[in-house]
Design a protein around this motif. Structure first.
Motif, PDB file in Angstrom:
ATOM      1  N   LEU A 118      49.896  22.108  24.945  1.00  0.00           N
ATOM      2  CA  LEU A 118      48.716  21.384  25.395  1.00  0.00           C
ATOM      3  C   LEU A 118      48.706  19.949  24.883  1.00  0.00           C
ATOM      4  N   SER A 119      49.106  19.768  23.644  1.00  0.00           N
ATOM      5  CA  SER A 119      49.156  18.421  23.081  1.00  0.00           C
ATOM      6  C   SER A 119      50.162  17.547  23.828  1.00  0.00           C
ATOM      7  N   ASP A 120      51.333  18.118  24.135  1.00  0.00           N
ATOM      8  CA  ASP A 120      52.345  17.375  24.889  1.00  0.00           C
ATOM      9  C   ASP A 120      51.853  17.065  26.301  1.00  0.00           C
ATOM     10  N   ALA A 121      51.194  18.045  26.919  1.00  0.00           N
ATOM     11  CA  ALA A 121      50.689  17.855  28.284  1.00  0.00           C
ATOM     12  C   ALA A 121      49.655  16.729  28.322  1.00  0.00           C
ATOM     13  N   ILE A 122      48.769  16.688  27.356  1.00  0.00           N
ATOM     14  CA  ILE A 122      47.739  15.648  27.313  1.00  0.00           C
ATOM     15  C   ILE A 122      48.372  14.279  27.081  1.00  0.00           C
ATOM     16  N   ARG A 123      49.322  14.210  26.149  1.00  0.00           N
ATOM     17  CA  ARG A 123      49.976  12.922  25.866  1.00  0.00           C
ATOM     18  C   ARG A 123      50.727  12.401  27.087  1.00  0.00           C
ATOM     19  N   ARG A 167      42.633  29.093  31.364  1.00  0.00           N
ATOM     20  CA  ARG A 167      41.957  28.705  30.121  1.00  0.00           C
ATOM     21  C   ARG A 167      42.574  27.430  29.560  1.00  0.00           C
ATOM     22  N   ASN A 168      43.902  27.331  29.618  1.00  0.00           N
ATOM     23  CA  ASN A 168      44.552  26.123  29.114  1.00  0.00           C
ATOM     24  C   ASN A 168      44.182  24.899  29.948  1.00  0.00           C
ATOM     25  N   VAL A 169      44.055  25.098  31.261  1.00  0.00           N
ATOM     26  CA  VAL A 169      43.611  24.000  32.114  1.00  0.00           C
ATOM     27  C   VAL A 169      42.193  23.584  31.730  1.00  0.00           C
ATOM     28  N   VAL A 213      51.470  20.234  35.806  1.00  0.00           N
ATOM     29  CA  VAL A 213      51.546  21.633  36.214  1.00  0.00           C
ATOM     30  C   VAL A 213      51.755  22.508  34.986  1.00  0.00           C
ATOM     31  N   LEU A 214      50.875  23.511  34.806  1.00  0.00           N
ATOM     32  CA  LEU A 214      51.018  24.476  33.719  1.00  0.00           C
ATOM     33  C   LEU A 214      51.514  25.795  34.288  1.00  0.00           C
ATOM     34  N   SER A 215      52.624  26.266  33.758  1.00  0.00           N
ATOM     35  CA  SER A 215      53.213  27.532  34.199  1.00  0.00           C
ATOM     36  C   SER A 215      53.309  28.478  33.006  1.00  0.00           C
ATOM     37  N   LEU A 216      53.021  29.764  33.240  1.00  0.00           N
ATOM     38  CA  LEU A 216      53.264  30.750  32.185  1.00  0.00           C
ATOM     39  C   LEU A 216      54.754  31.009  32.082  1.00  0.00           C
TER      40      LEU A 216
END
Length: 548
Positions: free
Chosen positions: A281-286, A137-139, A238-241
């Protein structure tokens, strides 16, 4: 146009190239064969009378045996024959290969993206990857933000259609709804106006990473590493739980195994260490945006054709696959190998019955032994869950003439041409040698294509007789129709029509050369495949022992 074909001189069946009515008289080898029933195009009929237990031969190999006596001119079906295939054993003899003439391409190049490790990309993508399904979902949130913000979002023709239908419904015009026709778009991708050297941001959502076996999560990490290492990829987010089986450390180990000097940017964000989902999510996008600025500095450059790595795939196969598209792609593979490039033949269940030919084509005995070991283990795994390679043909395959797995396999193997086998790769192993490589995957179209790209294919040639709407997130997939009817019926899916081989307009060699020219244009970014235009970004990791 001929009405029938004997594929190999040793075959005891003929293939109908068009619908042949009952009673049709076929002249063959000085005798007349009268068809006892209608034989639809792509199906086969007997040259001579045979008895129960007698072999059926196609492509010069055993593809089945008779369940009952079959008369000369009788259609073969799933009722009167059953699967049978030749056994295989250790390598025998040596391989001698006469390379095709490639002088006309000797000084040709394609416009690619050279990487520090020596690979060359045909596209320049940034990847966003979840380590586990919990992060899908976050992706999706990041996907929506980047596609709309950077101009990569597909044209919203279907959203517009629903809005039109809502308006008609509110106006009470039900008749207009019944006759409504949406207007298709010819290019379903918007032009990115922010980054001129980036082809897109791609997202590999999946249902793995936890809850299954550790072997499955380890294989997933290895596959994801192959995608990050791939020359079509500039870097990854890469998004990790955090708590899943598929740990980031396993992914990093897999990357180091692929390339000890790996230095692409990989941005990791772990949700269970973040102060909030919003902050992560904000950090990942930036940070991803900053990385895109750097990735955009890599332009296309002239690159030798030896840097092409071609995946050889088929899906929705029919009775013409092994006569037109597959051997044409096989010739393209031989041309690329002769030019110093590499090709990948996968779908091991669809090599059943032609194993010995491939074993004998292996350059080294260790390579052939590895192929034997993997094939026997795979078949054993399939049988342990109540299946087997003989159950591989789909209802669509059977309807269009591929009535045993051995018939399907003998035609599918033609995609590998006749060049020597330089290496055998287990699932997720990466191509390191120029030449023809065999890669263990299931016959499942998307699982196999996903694996070929994960092993380094920077263009995929995908043959289809029935029409298969699939692609890949990072590698262009060129779709080739085996017959002209399909090419005309599904022009939004098909890139190349090889049905001209069936009609006699072109030879296999001529079509193979035409395919190579298309590959060069595609690799250079001059052509977007239909799969790319339709945003067919299919990705499915393989859970071993389950799929055929």
């Amino acid at each position: 146009m001929n009405t029938f074909l004997q594929i190999h001189p040793d075959d005891n069946v003929l293939v109908a190239l068009q619908d042949l009515p009952q009673g049709t008289e076929v002249g063959f080898n000085g005798s007349t064969i009268t068809l006892l029933k209608e034989v639809p195009a792509k199906h086969k009929f007997m040259i001579t009378d045979i008895q129960t237990g007698d072999p059926i031969t196609m492509y010069g190999v055993l593809v089945g045996k008779a369940n009952a006596p079959i008369l000369k001119g009788e259609l073969i079906t799933t009722v009167n024959i059953q699967h049978d295939a030749n056994a295989f054993h250790e390598k025998e003899g040596s391989i001698e290969w006469q390379k095709p003439d490639v002088s006309k391409w000797k000084n040709r190049t394609f416009m690619g993206y050279p990487r520090k490790d020596g690979q060359v990309g045909t596209r320049n993508y940034w990847l966003v990857i979840p380590m586990v399904f919990c992060e899908n979902r976050n992706v999706s949130v990041i996907k929506t933000a980047f596609e709309k913000g950077l101009g990569f979002a597909p044209t919203e023709v279907y959203n517009d259609q629903v809005q039109d239908l809502v308006s008609l419904y509110k106006s009470g015009d039900l008749n207009a709804i019944k006759t409504y026709k949406a207007t298709p778009v010819t290019d379903n991708t918007k032009r990115n106006t922010v980054f001129s050297n980036i082809d897109g941001v791609k997202f590999l959502m999946h249902e793995g990473g936890c809850g299954g076996t550790r072997q499955d999560s380890d294989a997933l990490c290895a596959l994801l590493a192959g995608y990050i290492h791939h020359p079509n990829v500039a870097g990854a987010t890469v998004l990790s739980l955090g708590c899943q089986h598929a740990q980031v450390s396993i992914l990093k180990d897999a990357l180091q195994k692929l390339n000890p000097a790996f230095d692409k940017p990989v941005l990791v964000f772990e949700q269970q260490k973040s102060s909030s989902e919003f902050d992560m999510l904000s950090d990942a996008i930036r940070d991803t945006f900053l990385a895109l600025i750097e990735a955009d500095k890599q332009p296309r450059q002239p690159s030798p054709l030896s840097k092409l790595v071609i995946g050889l795939e088929c899906g929705g196969s029919d009775g013409f696959s092994g006569i037109s598209a597959n051997p044409a792609v096989g010739h393209t593979s031989d041309l690329i190998v002769a030019l110093g490039g590499a090709s990948i033949l996968s779908e091991f269940p669809e090599l059943c019955g032609v194993e010995q030919e491939l074993i004998n084509r292996c350059v080294e005995k260790d390579t052939s032994d590895k192929f034997i070991r993997i094939m026997r283990a795979y078949e054993s795994q399939a049988e342990s869950v109540g299946s087997g390679f003989y159950m591989n043909p789909s209802p669509g395959n059977i309807k269009d003439g591929l009535i045993t797995d051995a018939i399907k396999s003998a035609g599918a193997a033609k995609k590998g041409g006749i060049s020597p086998v330089v290496d055998v790769l287990d699932y997720t192993e990466y191509v390191t040698k120029p030449g023809l490589n065999l890669l263990c995957t299931p016959g499942n179209d998307v699982e196999s294509t996903s694996a070929e790209v994960g092993s380094g294919a920077n263009v995929v040639l995908f043959t289809t007789g029935l029409g298969t709407p699939t692609g890949n997130p990072i590698a262009p997939v060129v779709k080739l129709a085996t017959n002209t009817k399909l090419a005309k019926r599904m022009p939004d899916i098909i890139d190349i029509n090889t049905g001209t081989i069936i009609s006699g307009e072109k030879s296999i060699e001529e079509m193979g050369e035409e395919i190579l020219e298309y590959v060069i244009r595609t690799a250079s970014g001059e052509v977007k495949t239909k799969a790319e235009l339709l945003n067919q970004d299919d990705f499915i990791p393989w859970k071993r022992g389950v799929s055929l």
